[in-house]
Design a protein around this motif. Structure first.
Motif, PDB file in Angstrom:
ATOM      1  N   ILE A 134      40.908  20.415  -4.189  1.00 51.66           N
ATOM      2  CA  ILE A 134      40.464  19.381  -3.251  1.00 51.66           C
ATOM      3  C   ILE A 134      41.574  19.075  -2.250  1.00 51.66           C
ATOM      4  O   ILE A 134      41.339  18.974  -1.048  1.00 51.66           O
ATOM      5  N   PHE A 164      41.861  21.818   0.263  1.00 48.79           N
ATOM      6  CA  PHE A 164      40.723  21.730   1.179  1.00 48.79           C
ATOM      7  C   PHE A 164      40.997  20.672   2.251  1.00 48.79           C
ATOM      8  O   PHE A 164      40.869  20.911   3.456  1.00 48.79           O
ATOM      9  N   VAL A 165      41.413  19.503   1.771  1.00 44.56           N
ATOM     10  CA  VAL A 165      41.704  18.412   2.690  1.00 44.56           C
ATOM     11  C   VAL A 165      42.830  18.802   3.642  1.00 44.56           C
ATOM     12  O   VAL A 165      42.745  18.596   4.860  1.00 44.56           O
ATOM     13  N   VAL A 194      41.648  21.184   6.368  1.00 46.69           N
ATOM     14  CA  VAL A 194      40.845  20.576   7.416  1.00 46.69           C
ATOM     15  C   VAL A 194      41.702  19.674   8.304  1.00 46.69           C
ATOM     16  O   VAL A 194      41.588  19.690   9.523  1.00 46.69           O
ATOM     17  N   TYR A 246      43.983   9.845   1.224  1.00 49.29           N
ATOM     18  CA  TYR A 246      42.687  10.005   1.898  1.00 49.29           C
ATOM     19  C   TYR A 246      42.620   9.148   3.151  1.00 49.29           C
ATOM     20  O   TYR A 246      41.973   9.513   4.137  1.00 49.29           O
ATOM     21  N   LEU A 288      43.964  11.106   5.786  1.00 45.15           N
ATOM     22  CA  LEU A 288      42.968  12.090   6.235  1.00 45.15           C
ATOM     23  C   LEU A 288      42.045  11.465   7.277  1.00 45.15           C
ATOM     24  O   LEU A 288      41.836  12.015   8.364  1.00 45.15           O
ATOM     25  N   TYR A 314      34.625  19.160   9.416  1.00 44.68           N
ATOM     26  CA  TYR A 314      35.483  17.980   9.558  1.00 44.68           C
ATOM     27  C   TYR A 314      34.749  16.745   9.034  1.00 44.68           C
ATOM     28  O   TYR A 314      35.325  15.892   8.375  1.00 44.68           O
ATOM     29  N   VAL A 326      34.618  16.902   5.174  1.00 44.84           N
ATOM     30  CA  VAL A 326      35.839  16.486   4.495  1.00 44.84           C
ATOM     31  C   VAL A 326      36.067  14.990   4.631  1.00 44.84           C
ATOM     32  O   VAL A 326      36.566  14.344   3.715  1.00 44.84           O
ATOM     33  N   LEU A 378      34.059  13.515   2.031  1.00 45.32           N
ATOM     34  CA  LEU A 378      34.717  13.736   0.744  1.00 45.32           C
ATOM     35  C   LEU A 378      35.809  12.686   0.534  1.00 45.32           C
ATOM     36  O   LEU A 378      35.898  12.050  -0.514  1.00 45.32           O
ATOM     37  N   GLY A 379      36.610  12.487   1.575  1.00 43.90           N
ATOM     38  CA  GLY A 379      37.683  11.500   1.486  1.00 43.90           C
ATOM     39  C   GLY A 379      37.131  10.107   1.253  1.00 43.90           C
ATOM     40  O   GLY A 379      37.624   9.360   0.401  1.00 43.90           O
ATOM     41  N   MET A 410      37.653   7.619  -1.845  1.00 44.61           N
ATOM     42  CA  MET A 410      38.219   6.280  -1.674  1.00 44.61           C
ATOM     43  C   MET A 410      37.314   5.235  -2.337  1.00 44.61           C
ATOM     44  O   MET A 410      37.793   4.330  -3.019  1.00 44.61           O
TER      45      MET A 410
END
Ligand SMILES: Nc1ncnc2c1ncn2[C@@H]1O[C@H](COP(=O)(O)OP(=O)(O)OP(=O)(O)O)[C@@H](O)[C@H]1O
Ligand SMILES: Nc1ncnc2c1ncn2[C@@H]1O[C@H](COP(=O)(O)OP(=O)(O)OP(=O)(O)O)[C@@H](O)[C@H]1O
Ligand SMILES: CC(C)C[C@H](N)C(=O)O
Ligand SMILES: [Mg+2]
Ligand SMILES: [Mg+2]
Lengths: 235, 335, 337, 251, 348
Positions: B268, B271-272, B275, B313, B316, C116, C119, C122-123, C127
């Motif tokens: 994961i 992957f992050v 991107v 995150y 991100l 993008y 993801v 996903l983030g 969270m």
């Protein structure tokens, strides 16, 4: 024997057959024009020749060697290059890299012969190909195919999106390339221009060749004039 | 540090002594706070390197096919288990272990490509090429393969941590002034740097690299210029998976934690990182992997560690708000 | 059969099947287990259908869907335990809570496209999961929440699996109807155009950002509804129920069934919930088999068990969703009614 | 005649390259204006500036008296500007009818609540508009076909139909005749003329001189981003600068 | 043909926590084989179902067990989360449930049908706090996994430390399966505690201990019985030396039932000595079997429940188990330390 020989070519997409038995010969140093309305299967034929589509029946022979269903890279390696429909340039890569890729193992060896044909590309060498204007992309597509000094050149609607001055230049170019002994199969909507430079021409309809003969003859054939030349005999 | 722990039994613990040793750990000269931050930074760096190690292969594969390879984490796991089996079978030196792991990784990559990706290239019509359903189908097929592999490893080895011969672990401490790192940090750094440098060289300087980038940019166009796209893709998978497998065994030996689902979290994070970095940029992915590692360890300074991932995150999301196509991503195609 | 009648018959058939035949058959076995599995399947049908809207129709790959499911479940659970509200209240409020959170997180991320966006979700999913796990004073963190009141409506206790089945089925059917209206209409077409080419949709006068946020919110709403159903039927929730693997499970349902196809999402959910249950006797190998089935189904039917094209056709013909162009020959149905 | 579109000193730079350089012109309601120029002259960029896909570096654009530069594309579209794209951009995995319906839906507005609870009025309005547009271009026979499966020429009409379904006041067409043969181009010319005859304002980029000179009332010529001529076709055809930059010497 | 009584066992046999479930299954089979070979008037059959540590599977299994009229008692699940979700079913259907590990403070409170035989932190926390404070540690750092159990580790321990006049200078949680503890360890080091109290399982424990030593930290570490597993020492090697912990089960315990279990375990699994958790499962199964015996000849769910509730001084391998009025066990705790690669008892 012709350089490129196509015999009874059948191509299908899924269950639907699109080409129902095409025969074409392309002699050494010859220019053959393919005409036909939208959707008759010209591009399908070109893709089959380059090994992009699978052939369901019939044979394709290049210089005596059977290349039916050969992988596209071996076909290109044997000297059959194409400037395809839809350009298929590498949009995220620079113009220079596109040309290098076109050159294959020769790389940029032929750059000095190709670039003068399209000076604007010389000014855009570092730019991402995707940001070029439509016509510039079309030039790049043709230039890329020329980078490899092909024996057989397939051009699928090369004049698409080009300004009139350039259209003229493209047809002149086709004639010039032939001088170097390259055989050319050209699909064109600009039938007038294509028939002017071609030695022979064929007309496709519904996945078949319905009419073939010397270009000069076809240019005066009333059926062609009516259907493709907008009703006026070519000048 | 004493070899036989002084804290072994209570009787032997001298609190004063402990104090002494403790401050020694942070060095006598620098202010303690400074050392503390430096140490956290060093840990962040090594965490980031661990993510980067995985992100490199992942990005390479994504770059070519433009599809997420959900099974990359399992290649990593396969790498670790292969290494473990090799070590317990005939205990060769690390470099030999790595070579064998890399070979198995290449095989795994080629197999994976054949099974989970190649079958979907049979659809060449426009509707399929432009269809979301087809795109997500390869994502799913790799997911399915990853499920099967993970379950199989679990049945074969059990889902517990495998016992790694302790002397093979890459964690002998190395003191650098006020901070402590371990031998594995150095090895991982060197391997990651080699991978990154090697790949950058290959991608930017060689014809192979040019072909790879061409296939990634336009697979159909690549056929027209005579690139053997199937071979290019297989090679990319082989190389990417070699790197994934090597990452697996290195990180496995680094942490001494080898278990069937070990690829999940680094997967994961990779992957992050990919991107955030802009998808096709390997240096970008590496930098973002480092950012993720740093943000985790730095976050721990200020917030409880359970929230550290929140910061990562958060990074991100903020990155994507300001760089909607990643830090090193190109612009959208012009209209 | 008259064109007016057929859609009514189809709807009636679905109602009879879900509310009559299935419970009758399950009832005949007298096994609460079957009801339990049916309830679970229905909850995941709803989850898959809600993801279908955003991932299948609008083309936004959603990798954090389970988090909105969780937000709904937590909203329902907390409203029950802290505010003493009963299911009748918590159900809609859970949906609204999840939709609200969906809008909040959508605002900054809606400019993103393709992977993008995926993801980013996903983030965001991670969270939200971390919040559920670590915001102990509110969510009780890892302790989870014991949901004190089960399914009660108008003072009736409907917690027994058999009666719960009807509640879950009615809520799911109603939600499916709404999602059906959204995806099989010009609104759905607008969302599809975002998926195909958002810049082009922009040139057609579609407010792409608003549409994305809207679809995200609606999808979140129904995930939240599913969460409330889960919270009240399970009686205990904890963060693990809403973690990333659950998002992937829902995604697998949507893709296996057919991305962009609502009937596909329903079937995908049924397959991926029922298959592992059916395979219980196989023991430790059952998940390998599930993985294998997943793989072969994708390999053989990459566009899904019921692909989008056939699904739309089905809905147009069988559900009478089609608008008939004036000049068309009979039977060629095109737009949406 | 009322002015519909006013372009005032429009400029767009990409790094060191000025793709559009201080172009000014106006388009009156009901006009049919052609834009020509060599490849890379900035025609498409100019269209993108009008429709909001590319921000201006300098200059202003007004539509119906309202300033539109800096607005989002969909807002500009809703004011009544429909467009097609140089590189065909259809929605390949949607049916022909559904493609066209998006144009209508964009203008009539769709929202979630309306979709669920709304009556039939709106969707019938969308349907009728879409159908009318399809009939206008003669694609009604393919309405149910997947757009990816129709031929190139028909896609061109599909794209036009989609723009027409918006019932715009101004339609911008970027190289609609590219890839069509002479006969098809004639049909297209007739089609555009008919459209114009029905009162539509058209802005047209095209390299087919027969088409441009045959139907346009006025022709704007760009070269290297600058406007080098703006006049009736007969005038432009003889303009030395235009001949030099664009047409080449005709035989 | 002997009559057969059925019980259910829900546990993770696949998935991330399968190692625990597989251990439980082995332990249960040992206990069962012994029981069935002992010439009782009836035989017992255990139905194992795989929950994958997933609540939705757990609930379905619970329903399945409840439906099966022959099943009169249930063991499991492993995690509190799944145990508690399933408990809702057992509560409403009236099925006795005995979990070998569920340690959520509210688990046994769900209804009169829930039992557990693992000591809770309500007992272990204060015990360890006393132990540590008595050793003279004043400033103690506490970390525990971010689970319901970890929460109780911290709260029960911290309360007692404060009562005893000690100080908890640092208290944090970590997510299970955290690979890198170094940021937390560094943070702990900054607080300069006298000792660290930890709530983790052996995997996390091994990582923590190794990384602590890597960073050169030598602060005494104390832990709970959950860390009790030979694998901890296997994984951490010398770095585990000196860790103190409580235990209820020591394989070296000379008591005959312990030696019998250890021997059977080694033979059945080919592994080293069993850890705390398999021992818990072994006892849970035996307690359940004893309850069945008590309920015989008419083992209904009610009777089994009542028999379970009446469990008193059951001599298990983890010590004697008695369920109090709240169906919670009270056990004798042993102090242990890792020494020479072994867990050895520490004299009080
Ligand atoms: N991938 C495909 N799937 C289904 N049908 C296809 C596919 N490719 C082409 N066709 C169909 O095959 C026919 C021939 O298409 P082709 O592109 O070869 O035509 P063309 O003669 O090149 O036309 P144009 O002048 O528009 O380029 C068309 O009717 C088209 O719809
Ligand atoms: N995003 C961009 N980045 C860099 N250069 C660009 C970008 N967009 C356009 N250009 C350049 O701006 C110039 C004008 O492009 P434009 O597409 O407007 O030309 P055009 O007049 O439409 O040409 P054509 O007739 O070939 O379509 C071109 O030289 C192109 O390379
Ligand atoms: C964390 C779990 C695996 C075990 C723990 N004892 C519990 O009750 O949940
Ligand atoms: Mg074509
Ligand atoms: Mg252009």
């Amino acid at each position: 024997m012709a350089l490129l020989e196509v015999r009874d070519l059948h191509v299908s997409m899924g269950v639907q057959e699109i080409l129902h038995g095409i025969d074409i010969d392309l002699g050494e140093g010859e220019i053959v024009a393919m005409l036909g309305a939208n959707g008759v299967g010209k591009t399908t034929l070109m893709r089959a020749l380059s090994g992009i589509y699978r052939v369901r029946g019939g044979t394709i022979t290049l210089a005596g060697e059977d290349i039916t269903n050969a992988p596209s890279h071996t076909i290109v390696a044997r000297g059959l290059c194409q400037a395809p429909e839809g350009r298929q340039i590498f949009a995220t890569m620079s113009v220079r890299e596109n040309l290098v890729l076109g050159g294959g193992p020769q790389g940029l060896a032929r750059i000095d012969e190709v670039l003068p044909l399209f000076p604007i590309l010389g000014e855009r060498m570092g730019q991402a190909a995707g940001s070029l204007s439509g016509g510039e992309q079309q030039m790049l597509c043709i230039a890329r195919a020329l980078m490899r000094s092909p024996r057989v050149l397939l051009l699928d609607e090369p004049s698409l999106g080009l300004a009139p001055k350039l259209v003229k230049l493209i047809f002149d170019l086709v004639a010039r390339i032939r001088e170097q002994g390259v055989s050319i199969l050209i699909v064109e909507q600009n039938a007038r221009g294509a028939l002017r430079v071609a030695d022979r021409a064929a007309v496709m309809e519904g996945g078949r060749v319905v009419l073939a003969g010397p270009a000069a003859e076809l240019a005066n054939d009333p059926r062609i004039v009516e259907a493709y030349l907008g009703g006026h005999v070519a000048g | 540090m004493a070899g036989t722990s002084p804290a072994m039994t209570l009787e032997s613990v001298d609190l004063e002594d402990d104090w002494h040793e403790f401050s020694g750990f942070f060095g006598p000269n620098l202010p303690v706070a400074m050392d503390y931050y430096l140490q956290q930074l060093a840990i962040g760096l090594s965490l980031g390197m661990v993510y980067a190690l995985m992100a490199i292969g992942f990005t390479l594969i994504f770059g070519v096919l433009n599809v997420v390879n959900f099974a990359h984490g399992e290649v990593y796991t396969i790498g670790a288990f292969t290494g473990l089996v090799v070590i317990s079978a005939f205990a060769p030196p690390l470099i030999v272990v790595l070579l064998l792991v890399v070979a198995v990784g290449a095989l795994a990559g080629v197999g994976l490509e054949r099974i989970a990706f190649k079958p979907f290239r049979r659809f060449s019509d426009e509707a399929s090429l432009k269809s979301r359903a087809m795109r997500e189908a390869t994502l799913m097929s790799s997911l399915a393969v990853s499920i099967v592999v993970r379950e199989a490893v679990e049945i074969g080895f059990g889902s517990q941590f495998q016992t790694v011969p302790l002397d093979r672990l890459l964690n002998s401490p190395i003191s650098l002034g006020p901070i402590t790192i371990v031998s594995g940090d150095v090895i991982i750094f060197v391997v990651a740097a080699l991978m990154l440098g090697g790949l950058q060289y290959v991608l930017k300087r060689t014809n192979v690299g040019l072909s790879i980038r061409a296939v990634s940019s336009n697979p159909l166009g690549a056929k027209y210029v005579g690139i053997n796209t199937d071979r290019t893709i297989i090679w990319t998978f082989a190389v990417g998976s070699m790197m994934g497998a090597a990452a697996g065994i290195l990180v496995g030996l680094y942490y001494g934690a080898i278990f069937p689902s070990m690829g999940f979290i680094p997967g994961i994070k990779a992957f992050v990182a990919m991107v955030m970095g802009g998808l096709s940029s390997i240096p970008g992915a590496v930098i973002c992997a480092l950012i993720l590692g740093f943000s985790e360890s730095i976050a721990t300074i200020f917030v409880p560690s359970v929230w550290a991932d929140m910061v990562a995150y958060g990074f991100l999301i903020v990155t994507l708000i300001f760089f909607p196509r990643g830090i090193f991503g190109g612009a959208r195609d012009r209209v | 059969m008259s064109d007016r009648l057929r859609p009514l018959l189809v709807v009636a058939a679905v109602l009879v099947l879900v509310l009559g035949v299935v419970p009758a058959v399950l009832g005949a076995f007298d096994r609460s287990y079957l009801y339990q599995v049916a309830n679970l399947a229905l909850i995941f049908v709803l989850l898959a259908a809600s993801m279908h809207l955003v991932t299948g129709v609008a083309g936004l790959l959603q990798l954090g869907h389970a988090a909105f499911y969780g937000v709904g479940a937590y909203t329902a659970a907390l409203l029950t335990t802290e505010a003493g509200l009963s299911f009748g209240w918590t159900l809609p409020l859970a949906g609204l809570g999840a939709a609200f959170v969906a809008v909040l997180v959508a605002l900054p991320t809606m400019r993103l496209v393709s992977i993008y966006f995926a993801v980013a979700t996903l983030g965001i999913g991670q969270m939200l999961y971390l919040v559920m796990l670590n915001w102990v004073p509110v969510t009780k963190g890892p302790n989870g929440i014991l949901v004190t009141s089960g399914l009660t409506l108008f003072g009736y206790d409907l917690s027994r699996p058999a009666s719960a089945y009807f509640v879950v089925a009615v809520v799911t059917l109603a939600s499916l109807w709404v999602i059906h209206r959204l995806s099989h209409s010009y609104y759905g077409n607008a969302l599809r155009s975002l998926r195909e080419d958002d810049q082009c949709a922009d040139a057609m006068g579609l407010d792409t950002v608003r549409l994305k946020i809207e679809s995200f919110a609606v999808s979140g709403f129904f995930a939240g509804i599913a969460g409330a159903l889960w919270a009240h039927t399970a009686g205990y929730i904890s963060p693990a129920d809403f973690s990333f693997p659950q998002s992937i499970l829902i995604l697998a349902m949507v893709v296996v069934g057919g991305l962009g196809s609502l009937p596909g999402a329903v079937i995908g959910a049924l397959v991926l919930i029922l298959l592992p249950e059916v395979l219980r006797p196989v023991g430790d190998f059952r998940n390998i088999i599930v993985g294998g089935v997943l793989f072969f189904s994708i390999l053989l039917m990459p566009k899904g068990i019921i692909g989008e094209v056939s699904a739309l056709d089905l809905v147009r013909r069988q559900l009478g969703g089609a608008w008939r162009g004036e000049g068309t020959k009979a039977g060629s149905e095109v737009g949406w009614r | 005649m009322t002015t519909l579109l006013t372009i005032n000193g429009a400029t767009r730079r990409f790094g060191g390259l000025t793709a559009v350089d201080g172009v000014s012109t106006t388009v009156a309601k009901g006009e049919l204006v052609g834009v020509i120029g060599p490849n890379g002259a900035g025609k498409t960029t100019l269209f993108n500036l009008i429709s909001g896909f590319t921000p201006l570096s300098a200059g202003k654009v007004h539509f119906k008296g309202r300033r539109i530069d800096g607005q989002k594309p969909f807002r500009i579209a809703r004011l009544g500007i429909g467009r097609t794209f140089q590189n065909l951009r259809i929605f390949p995995n949607m049916s022909v009818f559904d493609n066209v319906s998006v144009g209508a839906a964009g203008m009539l507005g769709v929202n979630a609540a309306g979709a669920v609870f709304g009556g039939k009025a709106r969707s019938e309005a969308i349907s009728r508009r879409a159908w009318a547009a399809l009939e206008q271009v003669g694609l009604q026979g393919l309405a149910g076909e997947l757009a990816a499966n129709i031929s190139y020429g028909r896609r061109k009409y599909l794209e036009i139909a989609r723009a027409l379904a918006m019932e715009p006041e101004l339609i911008i067409l970027d190289e609609p005749a590219a890839g069509l043969n002479d006969t098809e181009t004639r049909e297209l010319a007739a089609f555009i003329k008919r459209l114009h005859g029905d009162g539509m304002t058209v802005l047209l980029v095209e390299h087919d001189m027969g088409l441009v000179m045959g139907i346009c009332e006025r022709v704007v010529v760009l070269a290297s981003g600058r406007k080098i001529a703006d006049a009736a076709p007969e005038v432009v055809r003889k303009d030395a600068a235009v001949l030099e930059a664009y047409l080449g010497v005709e035989e | 043909q002997q009559p057969v009584v059925k019980i259910g066992y829900q546990l993770p046999l696949t998935g991330n926590t399968a190692q625990y479930g597989q251990d439980f299954k082995n332990a249960a089979e040992i206990a069962l084989a012994k029981f069935n070979a002992s010439g009782r008037p009836f035989k017992v059959e255990i139905v194992f179902e795989d929950s994958r540590s997933d609540a939705k599977e757990g609930i379905a299994i619970a329903r399945k067990f409840v439906d099966d009229k022959e099943i009169v008692g249930v063991l499991g699940d492993f995690t509190s989360g799944v145990s508690m979700a399933s408990a809702q079913v057992y509560k409403s259907a009236g099925m006795p449930q005995l979990s070998q590990t569920a340690s959520h403070p509210d688990y046994a409170k769900i209804s009169e049908w829930q039992f557990r035989n693992i000591t809770t932190q309500a007992q272990e926390g204060p015990y360890n706090a006393d132990w540590m404070v008595d050793q003279g540690f004043k400033k103690i750092a506490v970390i525990a996994e971010q689970t319901d159990w970890g929460q109780t580790v911290v709260s029960n321990f911290a309360d007692e430390v404060k009562k005893k006049g000690g100080e908890v200078v640092f208290s944090e949680f970590f997510n299970r399966g955290l690979a890198d503890f170094r940021p937390i360890i560094t943070k702990i080091a900054r607080e300069k505690p006298d000792a660290i109290y930890t709530g983790f399982f052996y995997e996390d424990g091994a990582q923590f201990l190794k990384q602590m030593k890597q960073l050169g930290l030598t602060i005494p570490v104390y832990s709970t019985s959950a860390a009790y597993n030979q694998k901890l020492i296997e994984l951490a090697g010398a770095d585990a030396e000196g860790m103190h912990l409580t235990a209820t089960f020591l394989p070296s315990n000379p008591a005959p039932q312990v030696q019998e279990f250890v021997a059977a375990w080694k033979e059945k699994t080919g592994q080293a000595e069993p850890g705390q958790f398999p021992a818990q499962a072994y006892d849970a199964v035996n307690i359940m079997l004893a309850a069945l015996e008590k309920a015989w000849p008419e083992p209904t769910r009610e009777k089994v429940r009542d028999a379970l509730a009446a469990t008193k001084d059951f001599p298990g391998v983890t010590g004697d188990t008695t369920f109090d009025a709240h169906r919670e066990p009270a056990k004798k705790l042993t102090k242990a330390v890792v020494k020479g690669g072994q867990f050895v008892a520490v004299a009080d």
